[in-house]
Enzyme design. Structure first.
Site, PDB file in Angstrom:
ATOM      1  N   PRO A   9      58.254  93.809  43.254  1.00 45.70           N
ATOM      2  CA  PRO A   9      59.409  94.249  42.484  1.00 45.70           C
ATOM      3  C   PRO A   9      60.618  94.707  43.307  1.00 45.70           C
ATOM      4  CG  PRO A   9      57.600  95.810  42.296  1.00 45.70           C
ATOM      5  CD  PRO A   9      57.055  94.593  42.959  1.00 45.70           C
ATOM      6  N   ASN A  10      61.768  94.309  42.806  1.00 44.76           N
ATOM      7  CA  ASN A  10      63.081  94.717  43.327  1.00 44.76           C
ATOM      8  C   ASN A  10      63.493  94.037  44.626  1.00 44.76           C
ATOM      9  OD1 ASN A  10      63.754  96.596  41.196  1.00 44.76           O
ATOM     10  ND2 ASN A  10      62.150  97.896  42.044  1.00 44.76           N
ATOM     11  N   ARG A  17      71.863  96.574  47.404  1.00 41.78           N
ATOM     12  CA  ARG A  17      71.941  98.028  47.590  1.00 41.78           C
ATOM     13  C   ARG A  17      71.062  98.446  48.772  1.00 41.78           C
ATOM     14  NH1 ARG A  17      70.795 101.216  42.294  1.00 41.78           N
ATOM     15  NH2 ARG A  17      71.362 102.888  43.712  1.00 41.78           N
ATOM     16  N   TYR A  22      67.279  98.263  54.024  1.00 47.10           N
ATOM     17  CA  TYR A  22      66.780  96.889  53.911  1.00 47.10           C
ATOM     18  C   TYR A  22      67.712  95.829  54.509  1.00 47.10           C
ATOM     19  CZ  TYR A  22      63.599  99.209  50.683  1.00 47.10           C
ATOM     20  OH  TYR A  22      62.675 100.049  50.143  1.00 47.10           O
ATOM     21  N   ASN A  73      54.362  91.014  50.418  1.00 47.67           N
ATOM     22  CA  ASN A  73      55.069  92.285  50.437  1.00 47.67           C
ATOM     23  C   ASN A  73      54.995  92.792  48.993  1.00 47.67           C
ATOM     24  OD1 ASN A  73      56.742  94.464  50.400  1.00 47.67           O
ATOM     25  ND2 ASN A  73      58.412  93.501  51.556  1.00 47.67           N
ATOM     26  N   ALA A  76      56.883  98.221  45.807  1.00 47.81           N
ATOM     27  CA  ALA A  76      56.413  99.525  45.315  1.00 47.81           C
ATOM     28  C   ALA A  76      54.940  99.489  44.894  1.00 47.81           C
ATOM     29  CB  ALA A  76      57.279  99.973  44.146  1.00 47.81           C
ATOM     30  N   HIS A  79      51.851 100.976  46.967  1.00 48.32           N
ATOM     31  CA  HIS A  79      51.393 102.363  46.963  1.00 48.32           C
ATOM     32  C   HIS A  79      50.680 102.763  45.671  1.00 48.32           C
ATOM     33  CE1 HIS A  79      54.254 102.085  50.201  1.00 48.32           C
ATOM     34  NE2 HIS A  79      55.239 101.837  49.348  1.00 48.32           N
ATOM     35  N   ASP A  86      42.327  94.569  44.067  1.00 46.33           N
ATOM     36  CA  ASP A  86      41.123  93.931  43.514  1.00 46.33           C
ATOM     37  C   ASP A  86      41.268  92.417  43.443  1.00 46.33           C
ATOM     38  OD1 ASP A  86      39.814  96.320  43.263  1.00 46.33           O
ATOM     39  OD2 ASP A  86      40.098  96.518  41.101  1.00 46.33           O
ATOM     40  N   GLU A  97      49.814  91.664  55.172  1.00 48.53           N
ATOM     41  CA  GLU A  97      50.771  92.481  54.403  1.00 48.53           C
ATOM     42  C   GLU A  97      52.013  92.702  55.261  1.00 48.53           C
ATOM     43  OE1 GLU A  97      49.135  96.361  53.845  1.00 48.53           O
ATOM     44  OE2 GLU A  97      50.828  97.102  52.667  1.00 48.53           O
ATOM     45  N   HIS A  99      56.050  94.609  55.389  1.00 45.88           N
ATOM     46  CA  HIS A  99      57.090  95.478  54.818  1.00 45.88           C
ATOM     47  C   HIS A  99      58.326  95.397  55.691  1.00 45.88           C
ATOM     48  CE1 HIS A  99      54.413  97.156  51.887  1.00 45.88           C
ATOM     49  NE2 HIS A  99      53.496  97.197  52.828  1.00 45.88           N
ATOM     50  N   LEU A 100      59.466  95.285  55.050  1.00 48.10           N
ATOM     51  CA  LEU A 100      60.728  95.221  55.790  1.00 48.10           C
ATOM     52  C   LEU A 100      60.978  96.529  56.539  1.00 48.10           C
ATOM     53  CD1 LEU A 100      62.757  93.654  52.870  1.00 48.10           C
ATOM     54  CD2 LEU A 100      62.403  92.524  55.074  1.00 48.10           C
ATOM     55  N   SER A 101      60.741  97.632  55.845  1.00 51.57           N
ATOM     56  CA  SER A 101      61.043  98.948  56.423  1.00 51.57           C
ATOM     57  C   SER A 101      59.792  99.535  57.078  1.00 51.57           C
ATOM     58  CB  SER A 101      61.557  99.882  55.326  1.00 51.57           C
ATOM     59  OG  SER A 101      60.530 100.133  54.374  1.00 51.57           O
ATOM     60  N   ARG A 106      59.031 106.979  56.183  1.00 53.88           N
ATOM     61  CA  ARG A 106      59.823 107.275  54.985  1.00 53.88           C
ATOM     62  C   ARG A 106      59.137 108.382  54.173  1.00 53.88           C
ATOM     63  NH1 ARG A 106      61.508 101.827  52.187  1.00 53.88           N
ATOM     64  NH2 ARG A 106      62.798 103.321  51.044  1.00 53.88           N
ATOM     65  N   ARG A 110      55.017 106.776  50.448  1.00 51.96           N
ATOM     66  CA  ARG A 110      55.002 105.384  50.937  1.00 51.96           C
ATOM     67  C   ARG A 110      54.004 105.187  52.076  1.00 51.96           C
ATOM     68  NH1 ARG A 110      59.520 102.967  48.408  1.00 51.96           N
ATOM     69  NH2 ARG A 110      61.161 104.498  48.077  1.00 51.96           N
TER      70      ARG A 110
HETATM   71  O1  CA2 Z   1      59.805  98.004  53.189  1.00 54.39           O
HETATM   72  C1  CA2 Z   1      59.404  97.251  52.311  1.00 54.39           C
HETATM   73  O2  CA2 Z   1      59.393  96.031  52.424  1.00 54.39           O
HETATM   74  C2  CA2 Z   1      58.937  97.832  50.967  1.00 54.39           C
HETATM   75  O3  CA2 Z   1      57.795  97.073  50.543  1.00 54.39           O
HETATM   76  C3  CA2 Z   1      60.092  97.673  50.016  1.00 54.39           C
HETATM   77  C4  CA2 Z   1      59.834  98.303  48.656  1.00 54.39           C
HETATM   78  C5  CA2 Z   1      59.334  99.741  48.790  1.00 54.39           C
HETATM   79  O4  CA2 Z   1      58.962 100.248  47.521  1.00 54.39           O
HETATM   80  C6  CA2 Z   1      58.150  99.854  49.729  1.00 54.39           C
HETATM   81  O5  CA2 Z   1      57.798 101.206  49.851  1.00 54.39           O
HETATM   82  C7  CA2 Z   1      58.483  99.289  51.091  1.00 54.39           C
HETATM   83  C8  CA2 Z   1      61.109  98.328  47.816  1.00 54.39           C
HETATM   84  C9  CA2 Z   1      61.764  96.994  47.646  1.00 54.39           C
HETATM   85  C10 CA2 Z   1      63.038  97.214  46.896  1.00 54.39           C
HETATM   86  O6  CA2 Z   1      64.086  96.623  47.614  1.00 54.39           O
HETATM   87  C11 CA2 Z   1      65.358  96.940  47.259  1.00 54.39           C
HETATM   88  C12 CA2 Z   1      66.301  96.107  47.740  1.00 54.39           C
HETATM   89  C13 CA2 Z   1      67.618  96.367  47.463  1.00 54.39           C
HETATM   90  C14 CA2 Z   1      67.971  97.462  46.696  1.00 54.39           C
HETATM   91  C15 CA2 Z   1      67.004  98.299  46.226  1.00 54.39           C
HETATM   92  C16 CA2 Z   1      65.682  98.031  46.508  1.00 54.39           C
END
Ligand code: CA2
Length: 145
Positions: A9-10, A17, A22, A73, A76, A79, A86, A97, A99-101, A106, A110
């Site tokens: 998601p997202n 944003r 990111y 990836n 959210a 977590h 499963d 797996e 993750h960008l960040s 953080r 997370r």
């Molecule tokens: O660091 C990552 O790749 C995450 O999986 C990104 C997720 C976050 O919930 C994880 O804790 C770490 C969030 C992705 C949402 O990305 C956005 C991109 C632009 C604006 C807002 C959110």
């Protein structure tokens, strides 16, 4: 070799944003980067992004017998989702797996990843390059098996 690349998601909002976390590149840029990496590595790939947990679970279930490896990836759902964990365990497909960040630096919530209980490797904090590393790591592992 055929890989399924899953994004949660997202992530479709990338570049719109939170550029400090990111980056400024968009989700379309990420997809192009992943496709170029797979092309270089001579890997067939399918990319799938969803904002819905159940859709990701269904896609993982449908991967059985179709894909050799999964790069995920879970965003959210990393977590929170026992359902995604499963599904990965159920299909038993080798998974990395990504993750960008750097999730360990953080917020406290997370720091824990359900998916990491199954994934044989978790790559964090490397931005787009993390996906390329994940693809290469998966390829190496499958070539060894
Ligand atoms: O660091 C990552 O790749 C995450 O999986 C990104 C997720 C976050 O919930 C994880 O804790 C770490 C969030 C992705 C949402 O990305 C956005 C991109 C632009 C604006 C807002 C959110």
């Amino acid at each position: 070799m055929k890989f399924l690349i899953l994004n949660g998601p997202n992530l479709n909002l990338l570049g719109i944003r939170e550029p400090d976390i990111y980056g400024r590149r968009t989700f379309a840029d990420l997809c192009a980067f992943i496709e170029a990496t797979c092309r270089d590595e001579q890997i067939e790939c399918e990319l799938y992004q969803s904002n819905h947990e159940g859709d990701l679970v269904t896609k993982i279930q449908q991967a059985l017998g179709v894909f050799d490896g999964i790069v995920i990836n879970p965003a959210a759902y990393t977590h929170t989702s026992v359902a995604i964990l499963d599904a990965l365990k159920a299909v038993g497909i080798p998974t990395v797996e990504v993750h960008l960040s750097e999730i360990s630096e953080r917020e406290e919530f997370r720091r824990f990843s359900y998916v990491s209980l199954y994934a044989f490797e978790t790559i964090t904090g490397k931005g787009f390059e993390g996906y390329a590393q994940a693809i290469r790591t998966l390829k190496k592992k499958l070539n060894r098996n």
